[in-house]
Enzyme design. Sequence first.
Site, PDB file in Angstrom:
ATOM      1  CG  ASN A   1      -0.309  -0.194   2.512  1.00  0.00           C
ATOM      2  OD1 ASN A   1       0.726  -0.851   2.635  1.00  0.00           O
ATOM      3  ND2 ASN A   1      -0.877   0.379   3.553  1.00  0.00           N
TER       4      ASN A   1
ATOM      5  CE  LYS B   1       9.187 -11.080  -1.766  1.00  0.00           C
ATOM      6  NZ  LYS B   1       8.051 -10.129  -1.892  1.00  0.00           N
TER       7      LYS B   1
ATOM      8  CD  GLU C   1       8.474   0.847  10.843  1.00  0.00           C
ATOM      9  OE1 GLU C   1       9.677   1.218  10.802  1.00  0.00           O
ATOM     10  OE2 GLU C   1       8.028  -0.117  10.210  1.00  0.00           O
TER      11      GLU C   1
END
Length: 495
Positions: free
Chosen positions: A168, A191, A475
């Site tokens: 997304n 990846k 994050e």
Amino acid sequence: MTIQELRTPTSELPDAVVNGRLYINGEWRPSSDGATSAVINPATGEQAATVAAATTVDVNAAVAAAKAAFEDGRWSGLSGRERSRVLNKAAVLIRERAEELALTESTDVGKPITFARVVDVATAADQYEYVAALAQQLNGSVRETPLAAHAFTKREPLGVVAAITPFNFPLILSSTKIAAALAAGNSVVHKPASDTPLSALLMAEILTEAGVPAGVFNVVTGSGGSLGDHLVAHPDVNKVAFTGSTEIGRNVAALAGRNLRPVTAELGGNAANILFADADLDKAIGTVIGAFVFNSGQFCMGGPRLLVERPIYETVLGTLKGAVAGVPVGDPTNPETVVGPMASRKQLDKVISYVDGAKADGGEIVVGGQPLDLNGGFYFQPTVIAGLGNESAAVQEEIFGPVLTVQPFDTEEEAIELANSTEYGLASGIQTSSISRAHRVSSKLDAGIVWVNSWALLDPAVPFGGVKNSGWGREYGPEALESYTRTKSVVIATD
């Protein structure tokens, strides 16, 4: 819905992504068996590019290259200031190549090119710039002890980081991991999602131009199942950074756990947006709509559940009916488009299934509720559903599309209970004019980030991440960089 005209893109995709190859040890190469896979433009349903379909042999080669690069110190042995210069150069190059990146992201994911330019590309540049500053601050500390010794700590990189990212927000959600991992001195094997791998290839080119040495950053494209599992379970991978569904996140954690490797995981979300009667309603309605239609609803920190205080419930439904009907839907290359297609046919079918299930549960379609036949693309109308019980799958589960469920509440306590009633805890929102209520309610919401009178205000300095089944780890911010390091204590006897 307001349907935007279909346009022909005025520019072409960069050469690096049209016939994408693997990027391993500083070299572009085909997969070991020569296999490829098609990348589909979700706005048209047509093939946009071809990329290499990596094998486990290729994954092994990428991990070996990353390990060798880490151990010989070509990157890990540099000072934080030296790494900072390279990462700042990467930020500059991202901004210089903004149009290429925006077109790539728009073509790959189907997001409106205006958003890709001002949100995705700008955010990625900001991320590299922010961690470049933090790279110079990875300091340990001296510890005062009663020992006859000098004791201090050091912060060291972990080694090889496997970064596995979703479909997304390919550019943003890869940059959150890669930039922080590189700033800390690690090597990376990336990846990307099999449906949306293109910006990862362009970033390999950009990072190399910025000065990241060969082997330090590697990209393997291909299947998310067997390929991703092999990477996660590889014994030479020292950390896994994953964003994706809760179901796959559990498997990632289990595989990495066999090697006792740390994992950070940002998983699914199903955030509630609580609208109190004292809110500025005009502003709040705009916030509510943006929270559920942004990126065609394919946003794990989006706001697909609206909880409305009962005195304004009917007013809000009526206002949403008119406002959502006017949201521009269509070709993502049109700068006026707000909602583009779903990223894949699979994702469109998932949204259709949830909306059909909501109807079967007695839900009322206030506006929208149907797929759109536009140029062969995977479009779905922005949709508002009322009248559902809290047990409905459309309320409890992550739809990941431009669908908003609306439920009334009578008390602050009931709103909090409803907001916390799903398995997720990634984000929440509060719309109110009361600062005391904002503090009181935000403290009781099970979420890693809470927005008040706004939605999706994000900055690289502000950490985000999940609780409950939305994962763990953070994050952004110094907290993210810390997770890519380990603490070593050194105790030197003074006698």
